[in-house]
Design a protein around this motif. Sequence first.
Motif, PDB file in Angstrom:
ATOM      1  N   PHE A  51       0.841  -1.191   0.000  1.00  0.00           N
ATOM      2  CA  PHE A  51       0.000   0.000   0.000  1.00  0.00           C
ATOM      3  C   PHE A  51       0.880   1.247   0.000  1.00  0.00           C
ATOM      4  N   VAL A  52       0.549   2.180  -0.871  1.00  0.00           N
ATOM      5  CA  VAL A  52       1.261   3.455  -0.930  1.00  0.00           C
ATOM      6  C   VAL A  52       0.230   4.560  -0.736  1.00  0.00           C
ATOM      7  N   CYS A  53       0.532   5.449   0.179  1.00  0.00           N
ATOM      8  CA  CYS A  53      -0.377   6.563   0.450  1.00  0.00           C
ATOM      9  C   CYS A  53      -0.376   7.498  -0.756  1.00  0.00           C
ATOM     10  N   PRO A  54      -1.561   7.895  -1.264  1.00  0.00           N
ATOM     11  CA  PRO A  54      -1.614   8.794  -2.423  1.00  0.00           C
ATOM     12  C   PRO A  54      -0.943  10.133  -2.127  1.00  0.00           C
ATOM     13  N   GLU A  55      -0.404  10.737  -3.175  1.00  0.00           N
ATOM     14  CA  GLU A  55       0.304  11.999  -3.023  1.00  0.00           C
ATOM     15  C   GLU A  55      -0.650  13.086  -2.502  1.00  0.00           C
ATOM     16  N   GLY A  56      -0.197  13.821  -1.526  1.00  0.00           N
ATOM     17  CA  GLY A  56      -1.001  14.892  -0.948  1.00  0.00           C
ATOM     18  C   GLY A  56      -1.917  14.432   0.177  1.00  0.00           C
TER      19      GLY A  56
END
Length: 129
Positions: A51-56
């Motif tokens: 899982f990668v946190c979305p930019e911003g």
Amino acid sequence: MRKWHRWISVFFGIFMLWIAVTGVLSQVAVLWPAGAPDPALEAAATPPEGFVCPEGWRCSPPRATSGIRSMVGLFHHLHSGETFGALGTTISVLSGFALIFFSISGIWLYVQMWNNRKKRKLTPRWFWK
């Protein structure tokens, strides 16, 4: 003005006491010291692998709540009247208006008593017997 002040206070006094108590409880619950972190919540808060946190976005795990802190939502629903449906919300809003009325009419009554004392040439004081 005194007649209205008395009659409205008979009905709304109970509801304003309810709103005051639940409002205090909701603030106490927020300010209550947090207990030890719950391991079950900590394990559930870890994001899945890859899982990668979305930019911003700020992705953070939910805060572990236990004890009285876990009741903040309940106190809010009781305070706002949402627990009792549309009637509860309506009474809550009307109680807010009653509180505004009591503030304004109380100041108005105080000014009238102050002026009456001045007209009778009594010593003006902030508080009198």
